[in-house]
Design an enzyme around this catalytic site. Sequence first.
Site, PDB file in Angstrom:
ATOM      1  N   SER A 702      -0.301  14.883   3.559  1.00  0.00           N
ATOM      2  CA  SER A 702      -0.550  12.994   3.439  1.00  0.00           C
ATOM      3  C   SER A 702      -1.024  12.323   2.616  1.00  0.00           C
ATOM      4  O   SER A 702      -1.379  11.351   2.245  1.00  0.00           O
ATOM      5  CB  SER A 702      -0.787  12.614   5.095  1.00  0.00           C
ATOM      6  OG  SER A 702      -1.969  12.247   4.939  1.00  0.00           O
ATOM      7  N   LYS A 745      -3.583   5.379  11.725  1.00  0.00           N
ATOM      8  CA  LYS A 745      -4.241   5.233   9.974  1.00  0.00           C
ATOM      9  C   LYS A 745      -4.254   3.476   9.919  1.00  0.00           C
ATOM     10  O   LYS A 745      -5.251   3.229   9.087  1.00  0.00           O
ATOM     11  CB  LYS A 745      -3.041   6.355   9.010  1.00  0.00           C
ATOM     12  CG  LYS A 745      -2.781   6.945   9.293  1.00  0.00           C
ATOM     13  CD  LYS A 745      -2.398   7.883   8.815  1.00  0.00           C
ATOM     14  CE  LYS A 745      -1.997   9.386   8.567  1.00  0.00           C
ATOM     15  NZ  LYS A 745      -1.306   9.719   7.803  1.00  0.00           N
TER      16      LYS A 745
END
Length: 795
Positions: A702, A745
Amino acid sequence: MSAIDIDLVDRGNSDSVSRVVLYQTKGLVLSDITTTSLPVLPLRSGIVFPHMVITVAIESDAAKRAVASAESTGGRLVLIPVIDGDYSPVGTIAEIQEVSDQGGTSAIISGLSRARIGAGSSSSDDVLWVEVEPVAELLEYSPTTIEKSAELRAILEEILDKRGIRGIAERMLSTEDPGNLVDLLVYSPDLELAQKAQLLETLDVEDRLDIAIAWMSETLAGMTIRQRVRDEATENIDKNQKEFVLRQQMKAIRKELGDDDATVVDEYREKLEALDLPETVAESVTRELHRLERLSDQSPEHSWIRTWLDTTLELPWGKATADNLDLQSARVVLDEDHTGLDDVKDRIIEHLAVRKLRHERGLEKTTHGSGTILLLVGPPGVGKTSLGESVARSLGRRFVRVALGGLRDEAEIRGHRRTYVGARPGRIARAMIESTSMNPVFLLDEMDKVGGDWRGDPSSALLEVLDPEQNHTFRDNYLEFDLDLSDVMFIATSNVLESIPAPLLDRTEVIRLDGYTLDEKAEIAATHLLPRVVSRSGLNDDELDVPADAIHAVVDDYTREAGVRNLERQLDKLVRKVATKIAAEDAEPPIRIATEDLRELLGKPTVHHNEIGDRTAVPGVATGLAVTGAGGDVLFVEASTIPGEPGLTLTGQLGDVMKESAQIAVSYVRAHAADLGIDPRDLEGRIHLHVPAGAIPKDGPSAGVTMTTALVSLLTNRQVKAEVGMTGEVTLQGKVLPIGGVKQKVLAAHRAGLRKIILPARNEDDLDDVPESVRTEMTFHTPTDIGEVLELALA
């Protein structure tokens, strides 16, 4: 028969007198041997009858002198039994056939006839001499005597036959003389020494036969009864009655022996009868009780069996708590104990609703268990363990926790086999005993920390425990019988999913606890944490006042975590400071804590809100978002170029996947340098990518978008906007691919002060999981390729 008393006077010492009882018999024919004086050899441990030939060990000095004195009488002496210290009135005249000095003095002596013992005296050589009157044997017997002799012979044959020595019986009983036949009883192991002496003293053969028949009939009856008990034990009689009779007999025997184990076994049997055990378990317990009865308490197996019985009978057989199926009250309990976590609470209520319907419709016993194992996944401190306790309280069940962290031995789950010293059941069975219920809420804590080595893989053993189709027959190696776990509600916890084996993960329903927002943390602090630390510190509720703005300041300036564990430590520190002031009488309660007092009480703030701005103030630094075992977090990717040989240097403890993401980012930038406005000469040197902090391992795809943005920022000399955070996987064609952990996140970005988030387009639906209060404060962009990302991120 009448008794005649005769004194045996020691010729050398008139004060030494022994009492001897003589019997005057009737109808006996005496031998031609006249009354004579013979030396005495006392027999204290045996008896010699006429017609017996034995070897006698001559050990004492008196015996040696008696044998030596017999030389003057043609090798004859008289053998007199000594019973309880008294000389018998009848002895046996015997003849010494041979004396041997090899290996000690011994003599072969042959019995000749019975003899009445008369007056005695001692010679000068300290040998006792007595007058003896030989008793001759009858040459003819009456018919009654012969009949009694036949009766005795039949009894003896049956006794010897029952003992399996029929051949010996035929040889021993070949004699036709009634007197000799009855004298054979001297060899019988069933008679005591005093009984044999009585046979010797009974001179009348018919009387002797009567005594022998009575004794041998009693012996035969006892053998017959014992044989009958053995035969009956093999017959198909009523089991309970047989066990009762034998147990009563054994109880009486043990009582006579003073054996305490009888009481112990009876106590176990009482416990067994009081419990409603499954048939197979009851059979196992009964089998071990039989073994325990036969073992000595000195045997090592004795303590092993008792430990096994204690463990088995301590299991909560047939005990279960009734579920609280009131959905509204269950929801109230969950809300009281935890703020937020609506997904988890909804799942618990759904579980209760299913059980309620099955209970109302009589379907509880049609299948095993609930069919679902819940796995709570989230960072530390979000309340996974306490949520398990809350679930148990809402259901009205007992709660038991099993810590799996660091577990490496399969036997900790399945138990140790009983052949090992110190064996014990596994943690599952021990936890069932601890819970005192067959349907507790079972929390398997830190399931992702289970290891494996040469002792086995505990995660493989957990496959059976967590499979609703198998756990109704879970077998513990120590118990060695099936344990029904189908009514247990299993809840597992984990920080990450990557370390859990796929087959084990497949048996669970994953529920994520991604952390709390700042407002939720403040509410948790005010509602749960602060009252708990105030009580723990010994303060009263009215002695401390912490307003909402002060709590928000503690949350915002002193903690940055997904959970609330560090927040509780900060509040504990604050309350301790106040408690110290009150204890030292430096301040009068109530004490109010204002926001400006926090620096004095907690020290300088540990969270710097302008960190991102400082870090991204120069080109080549981009802010990314990541998920770690501690929850969501922000990370910075720094890029620089170094003159010299072309290449790529990566630092920051990057994993293989993250290294590949860095190589893809460099390759994309090299391939599209012209489109990105990058001078190709700037790519001729070595490129260095660093992801702090260097001591923390990192991995995953990511960060590809963040690495590409940092490189382009460096090579185009354009800063990355300080308020922008980003995440996403990038391909060589520049496509932005979806990633996981969006909620964690985003919450981490919100805590760090970021207000613009770049996410892959295919993750847009995941924003529904983000609390609305967070979404309204942030702006989200969902590009499909890296070009859009660069336009949004670069100044």
